[in-house]
Design a protein around this motif. Structure first.
Motif, mmCIF file in Angstrom:
data_model
loop_
_atom_site.group_PDB
_atom_site.id
_atom_site.type_symbol
_atom_site.label_atom_id
_atom_site.label_comp_id
_atom_site.label_asym_id
_atom_site.label_seq_id
_atom_site.Cartn_x
_atom_site.Cartn_y
_atom_site.Cartn_z
ATOM 1 N N VAL A 1 0.854 -1.189 0.000
ATOM 2 C CA VAL A 1 0.000 0.000 0.000
ATOM 3 C C VAL A 1 0.893 1.243 0.000
ATOM 4 O O VAL A 1 1.829 1.330 0.806
ATOM 5 C CB VAL A 1 -0.926 0.024 1.236
ATOM 6 N N PRO A 2 0.646 2.210 -0.897
ATOM 7 C CA PRO A 2 1.433 3.453 -0.857
ATOM 8 C C PRO A 2 1.045 4.294 0.349
ATOM 9 O O PRO A 2 -0.119 4.355 0.735
ATOM 10 C CB PRO A 2 1.059 4.143 -2.173
ATOM 11 N N ILE A 3 2.035 4.937 0.959
ATOM 12 C CA ILE A 3 1.788 5.788 2.118
ATOM 13 C C ILE A 3 1.584 7.228 1.642
ATOM 14 O O ILE A 3 2.378 7.749 0.856
ATOM 15 C CB ILE A 3 2.948 5.724 3.119
ATOM 16 N N THR A 4 0.521 7.843 2.113
ATOM 17 C CA THR A 4 0.269 9.249 1.798
ATOM 18 C C THR A 4 1.217 10.117 2.620
ATOM 19 O O THR A 4 1.226 10.056 3.850
ATOM 20 C CB THR A 4 -1.182 9.622 2.109
ATOM 21 N N ILE A 5 2.022 10.909 1.928
ATOM 22 C CA ILE A 5 3.071 11.700 2.576
ATOM 23 C C ILE A 5 2.596 13.133 2.788
ATOM 24 O O ILE A 5 1.991 13.739 1.900
ATOM 25 C CB ILE A 5 4.348 11.703 1.721
ATOM 26 N N SER A 6 2.889 13.666 3.961
ATOM 27 C CA SER A 6 2.622 15.076 4.237
ATOM 28 C C SER A 6 3.887 15.884 3.985
ATOM 29 O O SER A 6 4.970 15.518 4.456
ATOM 30 C CB SER A 6 2.176 15.263 5.690
ATOM 31 N N GLY A 7 3.755 16.964 3.234
ATOM 32 C CA GLY A 7 4.908 17.840 2.995
ATOM 33 C C GLY A 7 5.783 17.371 1.850
ATOM 34 O O GLY A 7 5.376 16.572 1.003
#
Length: 506
Positions: free
Chosen positions: A16-22
Motif C-alpha cells: 500500500v502506498p503511504i500518503t506523505i505530508s509535505g
C-alpha cells in the motif's frame, strides 16, 4: 489513511502506498536504507547518471520526510568542519550498528583502491571515515553486506575496473579488522546487485544478481562454520532471473522485492521459507509499478510491537520516491530444515528405541518387585503372581521384537542413506564439473560478445570510410568533368587565335 493508526488499517500481505505530508526527497535508485527507532534513513543513490549525497529521514509516526543535517567530525583526518555533505555515493550498503549507520563501499568521486567504511552518528549528526585494518577488500559496488552478531559478511560486487567478484570478507565491528575468508566447494559465479540473508546466524544465503551478460535466479548457501558453499534444492514456485532486487528477513521468511533483467521489472514479491527452502509468490503488482523496479530498497520496521515491510525508490522507466508498506502475516516457526539430516533422524530413532527398551526393562523389574512384596497383602496366590509375571514377560518379548524390527529398519535406512550420500557425492562432483564448464562458457560468451562489439564498431568505421571514399570518387569525377569541359572550351577558343596570326601574315 489516518496518521496515528495507519498501520492498523492495513490488510495482510498487500503493498500500500503511504500518503506523505509535505515535501519528499528526490527520486532515486541504488541508494542505501536502514530503520532505526521507527525512522527510515535513506542515504545517497543515483538519478540520471548523477550520484546523490543527501541523507533523508522518514518518520513512521508523523509520515513526514526531513533532511538530516550532517557535519564532519571536527579534528579528525577524515573530514573538516566546512564539509556538510557525505560524498555523493551510489551502489553502497548500509548497516545499523548501535547508534551509528555504517556505509560500506559504493561508487563516488573520491573512491580509493580499497573499500571505504563511513559512518553517520544519528545522535550527534556527525559523519566521517572509519579506519579499518587487516585484509581490506578492494573498492566495489553492488556488493551485499549482511550483519551477523558483531560481524559484517561482505560478498561479491563489481570493482572499479568492472571486474566481477565472488569473494567473501568479514569485518569485525569490535576491532574494525577485515579478514578474507577461504571457502571450499563451488562458489556462486561472480556477480553484483544480488540479495543476501543470514539463516540461524550460521548460513549465508545468496540469491540472484547478474554478470555483464547473464542474470541469475540461483540460490547458494555458505556454511559459516565450515566455510563450504552448496547449492541447495528448493521447492515451490519457479523464480525468474533478476538483479537489483531487495531482500529483508522476518523470522524464517525472506522477502524478495523487485529487480529486473534490463528489459522488464519483476512484479512479484517472493517469499522464501528458509526452514523448508520453499519459494512462494506473496503478491503481484503491475509491470510498471515502482515495486517492480531495479535498485529499490526494502527494510523491516516494528511499530506497536508488529513488524512491517517498507520499500522506497527504484527505477523502472522512471525514478521513484514513493514509500510503500506491507503488513506481513505471521508465519509458523518450525525447526530449520537445514539443521536436520536422514542420518541424524536414524540416530535419533536408535536412541529413542534404546531408551524405550531400558525404560521397559526398568518398569518390568519394578512391577515384579512390587507384586512380590505385596502379594500377601492383596491376597493373590503365588500362581497368580507367576501368571502375571509371565504375561509381563510376553509383553516384554513382543516389545523387544518390535525394537529389533526398528533397529533392522534403521540399519536398512542407514545403508540406503550411505548409498544416497555416495550418489549425492558423485552428482555433486558432476554438478561442479558442469558448473565449471558453464562458467567457462559464460566467460567465453562474454569474450565473444566483446569481440563482436569491437567488430561491429570496426564495421561501422569501415562503412564510414567507404562513404568518404565514395564521396571523394564522386568529387573526383566531377572535377574530371570540369577539366574536360575546360579543355574543350580551350580547344574551341584556340582556333580563333591561329586565324588571327594568319591574318597578319597576309
Amino acid at each position: 489513511m489516518e496518521v496515528n493508526n495507519w498501520h492498523k488499517e492495513l490488510t495482510y500481505d498487500e503493498w500500500v502506498p503511504i500518503t506523505i505530508s509535505g515535501a519528499r526527497p528526490g527520486p532515486r535508485y541504488k541508494h542505501a536504507a536502514a530503520v532505526v527507532d521507527e525512522k527510515l534513513y535513506i542515504a545517497g543513490g543515483s538519478r540520471n547518471g548523477r550520484h546523490l549525497s543527501d541523507v533523508q529521514v522518514f518518520d513512521l509516526r508523523s509520515l513526514t520526510w526531513s533532511s538530516l543535517k550532517l557535519k564532519a567530525n571536527v579534528g579528525k583526518e577524515d573530514g573538516d568542519s566546512s564539509q556538510e555533505f557525505l560524498p555523493a555515493t551510489s551502489g553502497h550498503s548500509m548497516i545499523r550498528w548501535g547508534e551509528k549507520l555504517l556505509l560500506l563501499g559504493g561508487s563516488s568521486r573520491d573512491s580509493s583502491a580499497e573499500l571505504t567504511v563511513r559512518y553517520i552518528d544519528i545522535e550527534t549528526c556527525e559523519f566521517g571515515v572509519i579506519n579499518t585494518s587487516g585484509n581490506v577488500p578492494v573498492a566495489r559496488v553492488g556488493q551485499s553486506a549482511t550483519l551477523v552478531g558483531s560481524r559484517v559478511i561482505l560478498f561479491g560486487g563489481e570493482d572499479m575496473s568492472r571486474k566481477l567478484l565472488n569473494d567473501v570478507h568479514v569485518l569485525d565491528l569490535e576491532s574494525m579488522n577485515w579478514e578474507m575468508i577461504e571457502t571450499t566447494q563451488t562458489p556462486p559465479a561472480p556477480r553484483y546487485d544480488h540479495a543476501a540473508s543470514i539463516q540461524g546466524e550460521r548460513y549465508l544465503l545468496i540469491f540472484g544478481g547478474c554478470s555483464h551478460s547473464v542474470f541469475f535466479n540461483d540460490l547458494h548457501l555458505l556454511d559459516m562454520q565450515t566455510m563450504e558453499w552448496s547449492q541447495p534444492q528448493t521447492q515451490g514456485n519457479l523464480v525468474s532471473p533478476r538483479a537489483g532486487h531487495a531482500g529483508v528477513t522476518i523470522d524464517e521468511s525472506w522477502y524478495i522485492v523487485g529487480g529486473g533483467d534490463n528489459r522488464s521489472g519483476c512484479p512479484e514479491t517472493l517469499v522464501l521459507d528458509m526452514s523448508k527452502l520453499v519459494w512462494s509468490v506473496l503478491t503481484v503488482v503491475k509491470p510498471k509499478d515502482p515495486l517492480s523496479s531495479e535498485g529499490l530498497s526494502v527494510c523491516s520496521a516494528t511499530v506497536d510491537g508488529e513488524k512491517y515491510l517498507l520499500s522506497f525508490g527504484g527505477y523502472n522507466g522512471r525514478y521513484s520516491n514513493e514509500v510503500f508498506v506491507m503488513r506481513p502475516k505471521e508465519k509458523d516457526i518450525v525447526r530449520p530444515k537445514i539443521f536436520q539430516s536422514p542420518a541424524a533422524a536414524a540416530a535419533a530413532a536408535s536412541v529413542t528405541s534404546a531408551y524405550a527398551l531400558s525404560k521397559s526393562e526398568k518398569l518390568d523389574f519394578m512391577q515384579l518387585d512390587y507384586m512380590n512384596s505385596n502379594s500377601h497383602v492383596n491376597g493373590h496366590s503365588k500362581d497368580d503372581v507367576t501368571d502375571k509375571i509371565e504375561a509381563i514377560k510376553e509383553e516384554k518379548r513382543i516389545l523387544e521384537l518390535s525394537i529389533a524390527e526398528v533397529r533392522a529398519e534403521n540399519s536398512k535406512l542407514g545403508g540406503e542413506i550411505e548409498e544416497l550420500n555416495n550418489t549425492h557425492a558423485e552428482l555433486s562432483k558432476e554438478l561442479q564439473s558442469v558448473q565449471g564448464q558453464l562458467v567457462a562458457e559464460r566467460s567465453r560468451c562474454f569474450n565473444l560478445e566483446a569481440k563482436i562489439a569491437e567488430l561491429q564498431k570496426l564495421l561501422e568505421s569501415m562503412q564510414s570510410v567507404e562513404d568518404e571514399v565514395q564521396a571523394l570518387r564522386e568529387k573526383n569525377s566531377a572535377l574530371d568533368q570540369e577539366i574536360e569541359l575546360a579543355a574543350t572550351a580551350q580547344r574551341q577558343s584556340s582556333g580563333g587565335v591561329w586565324r588571327w596570326f594568319g591574318g597578319n601574315e597576309k
